[in-house]
Design a protein around this motif. Structure first.
Motif, short mmCIF file in Angstrom:
data_model
loop_
_atom_site.label_atom_id
_atom_site.label_comp_id
_atom_site.label_asym_id
_atom_site.label_seq_id
_atom_site.Cartn_x
_atom_site.Cartn_y
_atom_site.Cartn_z
N LEU A 1 1.02 -1.07 0.03
CA LEU A 1 0.03 0.16 0.09
C LEU A 1 0.78 1.32 0.03
O LEU A 1 2.05 1.30 -0.02
CB LEU A 1 -0.86 0.08 1.27
CG LEU A 1 -1.84 -1.37 1.33
CD1 LEU A 1 -2.71 -1.27 2.59
CD2 LEU A 1 -2.78 -1.18 0.08
N SER A 2 0.30 2.20 -0.01
CA SER A 2 0.91 3.61 -0.08
C SER A 2 1.95 3.83 1.11
O SER A 2 1.78 3.24 2.24
CB SER A 2 -0.19 4.84 0.03
OG SER A 2 -0.78 4.81 1.14
N VAL A 3 2.97 4.46 0.89
CA VAL A 3 4.14 4.47 2.01
C VAL A 3 4.49 5.78 1.98
O VAL A 3 4.23 6.83 1.15
CB VAL A 3 5.32 3.62 1.66
CG1 VAL A 3 4.78 2.17 1.82
CG2 VAL A 3 5.85 3.86 0.26
N ALA B 1 8.61 5.87 -6.28
CA ALA B 1 7.01 6.39 -5.92
C ALA B 1 5.99 6.06 -6.77
O ALA B 1 6.23 5.73 -7.96
CB ALA B 1 7.26 7.89 -5.67
N ARG B 2 4.87 5.74 -6.08
CA ARG B 2 3.65 5.27 -6.69
C ARG B 2 2.43 6.14 -6.38
O ARG B 2 2.76 7.04 -5.47
CB ARG B 2 3.28 3.84 -6.18
CG ARG B 2 4.31 2.59 -6.84
CD ARG B 2 4.23 1.56 -6.35
NE ARG B 2 5.29 0.51 -6.94
CZ ARG B 2 5.31 -0.68 -6.70
NH1 ARG B 2 4.60 -1.31 -5.66
NH2 ARG B 2 6.39 -1.57 -7.08
N ASP C 1 3.46 9.36 -0.20
CA ASP C 1 3.76 10.45 0.25
C ASP C 1 5.11 10.71 0.43
O ASP C 1 5.91 9.95 1.16
CB ASP C 1 3.15 10.89 1.82
CG ASP C 1 1.50 10.66 1.85
OD1 ASP C 1 0.90 11.88 1.66
OD2 ASP C 1 0.73 9.60 1.93
N VAL C 2 5.62 11.90 -0.25
CA VAL C 2 7.16 12.05 -0.24
C VAL C 2 7.24 13.53 0.52
O VAL C 2 6.77 14.47 0.35
CB VAL C 2 7.49 12.56 -1.73
CG1 VAL C 2 8.90 12.94 -1.69
CG2 VAL C 2 7.49 11.14 -2.56
N PHE D 1 5.61 14.81 -9.82
CA PHE D 1 4.92 13.85 -8.91
C PHE D 1 3.49 13.98 -8.66
O PHE D 1 2.62 12.93 -8.70
CB PHE D 1 5.73 14.20 -7.50
CG PHE D 1 7.02 13.78 -7.19
CD1 PHE D 1 7.03 12.33 -7.19
CD2 PHE D 1 8.13 14.48 -7.25
CE1 PHE D 1 8.64 11.77 -6.75
CE2 PHE D 1 9.35 14.17 -6.79
CZ PHE D 1 9.34 12.73 -6.95
N THR D 2 2.81 15.07 -8.61
CA THR D 2 1.40 15.46 -8.40
C THR D 2 0.59 14.86 -9.63
O THR D 2 -0.42 14.36 -9.47
CB THR D 2 1.21 17.09 -8.13
OG1 THR D 2 1.42 17.38 -9.09
CG2 THR D 2 1.82 17.40 -6.84
N SER D 3 1.12 14.78 -10.70
CA SER D 3 0.55 14.39 -11.82
C SER D 3 0.34 12.73 -11.90
O SER D 3 -0.60 12.37 -12.82
CB SER D 3 1.16 14.70 -13.21
OG SER D 3 2.53 14.36 -13.43
N ARG D 4 1.10 12.14 -11.05
CA ARG D 4 1.02 10.65 -10.99
C ARG D 4 0.43 10.51 -9.68
O ARG D 4 0.17 9.07 -9.14
CB ARG D 4 2.62 10.32 -10.88
CG ARG D 4 3.36 10.40 -12.27
CD ARG D 4 4.85 10.13 -11.92
NE ARG D 4 5.03 8.98 -11.21
CZ ARG D 4 6.17 9.03 -10.84
NH1 ARG D 4 7.23 9.85 -10.57
NH2 ARG D 4 6.43 7.74 -9.84
N GLY D 5 -0.30 11.52 -9.11
CA GLY D 5 -1.05 11.13 -7.82
C GLY D 5 -0.10 10.90 -6.53
O GLY D 5 -0.29 10.36 -5.69
#
Length: 234
Positions: A13-15, A70-71, A75-76, A98-102
């Motif tokens: 999941l998101s990290v 990053a996926r 959160d970066v 980054f933001t264009s990729r969610g």
């Protein structure tokens, strides 16, 4: 320049990810790394770059690895906005990448969230100021050039001495009389064909060789247009 990046990522999941960047003049990245850990970033997921000179974000090994790793929904986190780009425009481009990729971005010290309405407004202001700064620089450069020209300053390469130019023309003429092409002659004397023709016309009054005149190409035509059978588009 050195970089540090985590290993391959497994399906999960998101990290939270972190990015730290220092120049060789800085002592180390410990302060940035400690700040990243304090917001919950796993030390194993902190990407770092040590730069020996100004480089755009996409040219940094650590940043490139972070972008690949990053996926969507990750959160970066980073220390400050100036850590993720060498200029305001570079920062904005990195944010957009980054933001264009969610991927969500978080600047710890700036307290700026580029995904929020307020954060986007701040970024827009930064971009506007950067554009204004570039225009001022260009305007000052143009004013400086005009002022220098009025004082008699000449720009561009210094004109070639006539004796040197005439000698090159004679050499080129001799080569062409021996059957060499104009392109070969021009290359031999260190000129382009256009420059050779210009000096020939200036110093010996002779017309340029026939191959100086390039035949006009026939206008491109389509057989489908001519016979009215345009192919169907998929």
């Amino acid at each position: 320049m050195s970089s540090k990046k985590p290993g391959l990522r497994q399906q999960e999941l998101s990290v939270k990810l972190g990015y730290a960047c220092i120049s060789t003049s800085d002592q180390d990245a410990s302060m940035q790394i400690e700040a990243l850990i304090s917001v919950g970033v796993d030390p194993k997921r902190i990407f770092t770059d040590e730069l020996s000179g100004a480089r755009e974000a996409k040219e940094r090994p650590g940043m490139k690895a972070l972008m690949d790793y990053a996926r969507e929904d990750d959160d970066v986190y980073f220390w400050r906005l100036d850590r993720i780009g060498r200029s305001v425009i570079d920062v904005l481009n990195t944010v957009n990448d980054f933001t264009s990729r969610g991927v969500r971005l978080h600047s710890i010290m700036d307290n700026l969230d580029p995904t929020s309405v307020q954060g986007r407004m701040q970024l827009a202001i930064m971009a506007t100021l950067a554009e204004y700064e570039r225009e001022l620089i260009n305007e000052r450069v143009r004013a400086g050039v005009i002022s220098a020209q009025k004082r008699g300053v000449r720009f561009g390469p210094a004109p070639m001495e006539e004796s040197v130019a005439r000698e090159r023309v004679l050499t080129a003429r001799r080569l062409m009389a021996e059957g060499k092409t104009a392109a070969h002659a021009a290359k031999t004397v260190g000129w382009s064909k256009a420059t050779l023709y210009r000096y020939m016309k200036t110093y010996d009054g002779a017309p340029a060789p026939k191959d100086a005149v390039r035949p006009k190409r026939a206008a491109a035509r389509s057989r489908y247009v001519e016979n009215g059978t345009l192919p169907a588009r998929e």
